[in-house]
Scaffold this active site. Structure first.
Site, PDB file in Angstrom:
ATOM      1  N   GLN A  44       0.843  -1.189   0.000  1.00  0.00           N
ATOM      2  CA  GLN A  44       0.000   0.000   0.000  1.00  0.00           C
ATOM      3  C   GLN A  44       0.890   1.254   0.000  1.00  0.00           C
ATOM      4  O   GLN A  44       1.903   1.254   0.705  1.00  0.00           O
ATOM      5  CB  GLN A  44      -0.898   0.001   1.233  1.00  0.00           C
TER       6      GLN A  44
ATOM      7  N   MET B 210      -0.074  -3.170   9.287  1.00  0.00           N
ATOM      8  CA  MET B 210      -0.587  -3.168   7.910  1.00  0.00           C
ATOM      9  C   MET B 210      -1.468  -4.394   7.742  1.00  0.00           C
ATOM     10  O   MET B 210      -1.053  -5.511   8.043  1.00  0.00           O
ATOM     11  CB  MET B 210       0.595  -3.176   6.925  1.00  0.00           C
ATOM     12  N   GLU B 211      -2.668  -4.124   7.219  1.00  0.00           N
ATOM     13  CA  GLU B 211      -3.746  -5.113   7.248  1.00  0.00           C
ATOM     14  C   GLU B 211      -3.651  -6.172   6.154  1.00  0.00           C
ATOM     15  O   GLU B 211      -4.664  -6.518   5.540  1.00  0.00           O
ATOM     16  CB  GLU B 211      -5.080  -4.367   7.145  1.00  0.00           C
TER      17      GLU B 211
ATOM     18  N   HIS C  56      -7.320  -2.265  15.154  1.00  0.00           N
ATOM     19  CA  HIS C  56      -7.427  -1.506  13.899  1.00  0.00           C
ATOM     20  C   HIS C  56      -7.179  -2.422  12.688  1.00  0.00           C
ATOM     21  O   HIS C  56      -7.988  -2.467  11.756  1.00  0.00           O
ATOM     22  CB  HIS C  56      -6.426  -0.346  13.938  1.00  0.00           C
ATOM     23  N   GLU C  57      -6.079  -3.141  12.720  1.00  0.00           N
ATOM     24  CA  GLU C  57      -5.738  -3.980  11.560  1.00  0.00           C
ATOM     25  C   GLU C  57      -6.761  -5.100  11.381  1.00  0.00           C
ATOM     26  O   GLU C  57      -7.105  -5.461  10.260  1.00  0.00           O
ATOM     27  CB  GLU C  57      -4.318  -4.549  11.675  1.00  0.00           C
TER      28      GLU C  57
ATOM     29  N   HIS D 124      -9.792  -3.840   9.632  1.00  0.00           N
ATOM     30  CA  HIS D 124      -9.613  -3.734   8.176  1.00  0.00           C
ATOM     31  C   HIS D 124     -10.046  -5.008   7.439  1.00  0.00           C
ATOM     32  O   HIS D 124     -10.258  -4.968   6.227  1.00  0.00           O
ATOM     33  CB  HIS D 124      -8.138  -3.481   7.838  1.00  0.00           C
TER      34      HIS D 124
ATOM     35  N   GLU E 193      -9.920   3.915   5.942  1.00  0.00           N
ATOM     36  CA  GLU E 193      -9.333   4.224   7.259  1.00  0.00           C
ATOM     37  C   GLU E 193     -10.325   4.817   8.262  1.00  0.00           C
ATOM     38  O   GLU E 193     -10.258   4.494   9.442  1.00  0.00           O
ATOM     39  CB  GLU E 193      -8.117   5.137   7.097  1.00  0.00           C
TER      40      GLU E 193
ATOM     41  N   ASP F 111       0.110   8.287  -1.319  1.00  0.00           N
ATOM     42  CA  ASP F 111       0.509   8.203   0.100  1.00  0.00           C
ATOM     43  C   ASP F 111       0.219   9.504   0.841  1.00  0.00           C
ATOM     44  O   ASP F 111       0.133   9.526   2.072  1.00  0.00           O
ATOM     45  CB  ASP F 111       2.017   7.907   0.229  1.00  0.00           C
TER      46      ASP F 111
ATOM     47  N   TYR G 161      -8.394   9.262   8.617  1.00  0.00           N
ATOM     48  CA  TYR G 161      -8.534   8.398   9.787  1.00  0.00           C
ATOM     49  C   TYR G 161      -9.515   8.974  10.807  1.00  0.00           C
ATOM     50  O   TYR G 161     -10.491   8.336  11.184  1.00  0.00           O
ATOM     51  CB  TYR G 161      -7.170   8.232  10.483  1.00  0.00           C
TER      52      TYR G 161
ATOM     53  N   LYS H 136       5.240   7.161  11.900  1.00  0.00           N
ATOM     54  CA  LYS H 136       4.444   7.941  12.838  1.00  0.00           C
ATOM     55  C   LYS H 136       5.351   8.657  13.848  1.00  0.00           C
ATOM     56  O   LYS H 136       4.999   9.718  14.367  1.00  0.00           O
ATOM     57  CB  LYS H 136       3.486   6.993  13.561  1.00  0.00           C
TER      58      LYS H 136
HETATM   59  N1  BES Z   1      -3.296   0.623   6.061  1.00  0.00           N
HETATM   60  C1  BES Z   1      -2.619   1.389   7.043  1.00  0.00           C
HETATM   61  C2  BES Z   1      -1.181   1.642   6.715  1.00  0.00           C
HETATM   62  C3  BES Z   1      -0.920   2.372   5.420  1.00  0.00           C
HETATM   63  C4  BES Z   1      -1.741   3.398   4.975  1.00  0.00           C
HETATM   64  C5  BES Z   1       0.185   2.057   4.681  1.00  0.00           C
HETATM   65  C6  BES Z   1      -1.454   4.052   3.765  1.00  0.00           C
HETATM   66  C7  BES Z   1       0.461   2.693   3.498  1.00  0.00           C
HETATM   67  C8  BES Z   1      -0.360   3.706   3.042  1.00  0.00           C
HETATM   68  C9  BES Z   1      -2.728   0.755   8.430  1.00  0.00           C
HETATM   69  O1  BES Z   1      -3.923   0.100   8.655  1.00  0.00           O
HETATM   70  C10 BES Z   1      -2.657   1.849   9.451  1.00  0.00           C
HETATM   71  O2  BES Z   1      -3.482   2.698   9.400  1.00  0.00           O
HETATM   72  N2  BES Z   1      -1.715   1.804  10.364  1.00  0.00           N
HETATM   73  C11 BES Z   1      -1.574   2.777  11.425  1.00  0.00           C
HETATM   74  C12 BES Z   1      -2.148   2.270  12.724  1.00  0.00           C
HETATM   75  C13 BES Z   1      -3.473   2.773  13.096  1.00  0.00           C
HETATM   76  C14 BES Z   1      -3.856   2.337  14.498  1.00  0.00           C
HETATM   77  C15 BES Z   1      -3.785   4.201  12.873  1.00  0.00           C
HETATM   78  C16 BES Z   1      -0.101   3.044  11.691  1.00  0.00           C
HETATM   79  O3  BES Z   1       0.734   2.338  11.136  1.00  0.00           O
HETATM   80  O4  BES Z   1       0.207   3.940  12.436  1.00  0.00           O
HETATM   81 ZN    ZN Z   2      -5.539   1.472   8.786  1.00  0.00          ZN
END
Ligand code: BES
Ligand code: ZN
Length: 633
Positions: free
Chosen positions: A168, A297-298, A322-323, A326, A345, A400, A408, A583
């Site tokens: 992704q 990542m889901e 969260h995952e 998804h 999201e 991205d 979110y 993050k």
């Molecule tokens: N699917 C996302 C990760 C993602 C989004 C990867 C867009 C590449 C492009 C994943 O589900 C996600 O949101 N992860 C979050 C955790 C969540 C609890 C907010 C993270 O990695 O921080």
């Molecule tokens: Zn997510």
């Protein structure tokens, strides 16, 4: 030069000979025309309404000596419009040859278009309209953006290298030639060869132990979008955590991982009770090395997780909720384009919170929602107004860029506000039906709005400002307010730190008196002018800088940069060298780069130079742009 090459070059002088790998039939002019017509509305060159892959079979040879995968991607295609050209997305792949046919293969012509720095290039394959199988022989290159090839030092065991992929949003095309749009769903199978002593896992039916040959077969029988194809290879072990769930990790981490995620089966039951049966049979987690750029990542059947989730006190398991969520929102019902990313999201953050409430109660769930709201407020002040709309416009940009708190958190608050308006029971029934009616399909924001109107708003005679929520910037006034007494208390404590008497009282507090999220809120609410001396005092009592919880440490590092509390720099440097989760990296580097203290910028550059090879390519690119932004000012 043959006539075909001439034709192509005259139409498209920008395409150099380099891109014209093979072409000697009479369809070159048509190909050239197609090259000119490319429109990439969906961040993909493919035209799935004309010709689409229905099943993909992969043959992959994973080579740790030169960090390369040698592969064949066998596409079973459906030619809906009798076209004579199939189009796939590729980026930084080396194409060796393309054949057609299943049992008897015949080489065919292909042309690679110009490479765009975001989208990569279209691969045009010449076919006759009866062709059912297209086989692309290829290998990945050093520039592959999906893969993180880790040296043994960067793993827990420090003896075996490790490989994992991140597809992704549009990185699958950097390791597999595919129609890389979320709008197309495919089933897939794979034969993967890895060195002995390694286990290979995919977003598919997985083995639970190594075998002697290093050859593994995979099947994903439910149709999924290409961004969810995933691979991980390493020295891995499995531990079951229930009838249909478990966790993989390096042996050194497996006990800790199993204990951290002990509630997994309960989470799955809670999710099923809320929004219907789990569609993917098995749900496992793999704990990857620290460089993994996300919390989770889901990938279907196998969530990829960052080891920072293992805190010993289960305080970050909401990422797993969260995952898991998804598996419904995102994997079962998918955003049709990356402009509709909030459908993935926003729904998932909403669903995640409901799972947390089922398992740990409303107080815990509300704390998480308030923490999110604090983050949303920060984001609203720091990004372009246009990007605070739920429906995005990411054309000409990397998809991205849609990964912000808007999709979110604003997304989740939109759903929470709807829930508060119609009542929980009606909203839950609506969502359950939504997942059922759209299972294994994709939809746009507009499709959702029509469905919402028909199935929830109209039947209940509710008027709601959906257009404002979706198409306007900022957060509408009717957004529900969630509060938490416990967070109010800690906020109060934070606001008074440094004020004489209060500091003395504060000295009696232990870190275990409050949860991770409470401490996060505490740090965020410390007086804006707090000085380094007071921060040092706090650290003496609470030792934030070495507490081992990445969420708390990240908040603390950010504040210390702003407030010139330089004593924690060695700890921060160690953290930035070890953890590759965006993050944390992004806000810390951003603060260093924007700091009033000149030397912080140099510190950022120095740390990045040494840590960069520990990061996934996605993180390398992102941090490079943060540092470069400053250089170009
Ligand atoms: N699917 C996302 C990760 C993602 C989004 C990867 C867009 C590449 C492009 C994943 O589900 C996600 O949101 N992860 C979050 C955790 C969540 C609890 C907010 C993270 O990695 O921080
Ligand atoms: Zn997510």
């Amino acid at each position: 030069m043959n006539i075909l090459l001439k034709a192509l070059l005259s139409v498209l002088p920008i395409i150099s000979l380099l891109f014209l790998q093979s072409c000697d039939s009479n369809d070159g002019i048509k190909l050239a025309e197609k090259l000119q017509q490319i429109k990439h509305s969906q961040h993909s060159y493919s035209k799935i309404k004309e010709l689409r892959t229905t099943h993909l079979h992969l043959e992959l040879d994973v080579n740790f000596d030169n960090n390369t995968i040698y592969g064949v991607a066998r596409h079973k295609v459906e030619n809906l419009k009798n076209v004579d050209t199939a189009i796939f997305d590729i980026k930084y792949l080396n194409i060796q040859k393309v054949t057609v046919g299943q049992h008897k293969e015949k080489e065919t012509d292909y042309v690679i278009g110009k490479t765009d720095s975001i989208l990569g290039a279209p691969l045009f394959v010449s076919i006759d309209s009866t062709v059912e199988y297209i086989n692309i022989y290829y290998n990945t290159t050093e520039q592959c953006e999906a893969f993180d090839w880790l040296k043994p030092e960067l793993t827990e065991g420090k003896e075996h290298p490790f490989l994992y992929s991140q597809g992704q949003t549009i990185l699958t095309r950097t390791w597999i030639p595919v129609q890389d749009t979320p709008e197309n769903r495919i089933t897939y199978s794979a034969d993967v060869k890895v060195p002995k002593d390694y286990l290979a896992l995919m977003s598919a039916e997985n083995p639970t132990s190594k075998n002697a040959t290093g050859e593994y077969h995979f099947e994903m029988k439910q149709p999924i979008p290409a961004y969810l194809i995933a691979l991980a290879v390493g020295n891995l072990e499995y531990r079951s955590l229930g009838t249909n769930c478990g966790v993989y990790s390096e042996p050194e981490l497996i006990d800790k991982a199993a204990s951290e995620f002990v509630d997994l089966e309960k989470m799955i039951h809670a999710a099923e009770k809320l929004y219907g049966a789990y569609s993917w049979e098995q749900y496992d987690i793999i704990v990857l090395p620290y460089s993994f750029p996300f919390g989770g990542m889901e990938n279907p059947r196998l969530t990829f997780a960052n080891p920072t989730l293992i805190t010993g006190d289960r305080s970050l398991v909401s990422v797993i909720a969260h995952e898991l969520a998804h598996s419904w929102s995102g994997n079962l019902v998918t955003n049709a384009s990356w402009n509709d990313f909030w459908l993935n999201e926003g729904f998932t953050v909403y669903f995640e919170n409901r799972i947390m409430e089922e398992l740990y109660g409303k107080e815990v769930a509300d704390i998480l929602a308030v923490i999110e709201y604090q983050e949303l407020r920060r984001t609203l002040n720091s990004i372009e107004k246009e990007d605070t709309k739920l429906k995005l416009n990411l054309s000409e940009r990397s998809p991205d860029e849609g990964m912000t708190d808007i999709a979110y958190i604003k997304g989740a608050y939109f759903l929470r506000t709807l829930e508060a308006t119609v009542g929980r029971q009606k909203f839950d029934n609506f969502l359950r039906k939504y997942f059922q009616d759209h299972a294994f399909t994709t939809l746009t924001t507009e499709d959702f709005l029509v469905y919402l109107d028909k199935n929830l708003l109209k039947p209940n005679k509710v008027t709601f400002n959906t257009t404002e929520w979706v198409y306007q910037a900022g957060v509408p006034i009717n957004c529900i307010n969630i509060d938490s007494k416990r967070l109010d208390e800690i906020e109060d404590l934070a606001k008074n730190v440094g004020k004489g008497k209060k500091l003395k009282e504060f000295k009696k507090i232990k870190r275990s008196d409050y949860t991770t999220q409470e401490w996060m809120s505490f740090i965020r609410n410390l007086p804006p002018g707090i000085d380094a001396k007071t921060m040092k005092l706090i650290d003496q009592v609470l030792d934030f800088k070495n507490c081992g919880n990445s969420e708390i440490m990240c908040e603390w590092y950010m504040l210390s940069i702003n407030r010139g509390y330089t004593l924690m720099r060695p700890s921060m440097e160690k953290f930035l060298n070890k953890v590759g989760r965006l993050k944390y990296l992004e806000p810390i580097y951003e603060r260093l780069v924007d700091s009033h203290y000149e030397s912080d910028y140099d510190l950022a550059v120095r740390i990045f130079n040494s840590a960069k090879s520990n990061y996934h390519p996605i993180a390398q690119k992102s941090i490079e742009s943060i540092i470069y932004k400053k250089q170009s000012l």
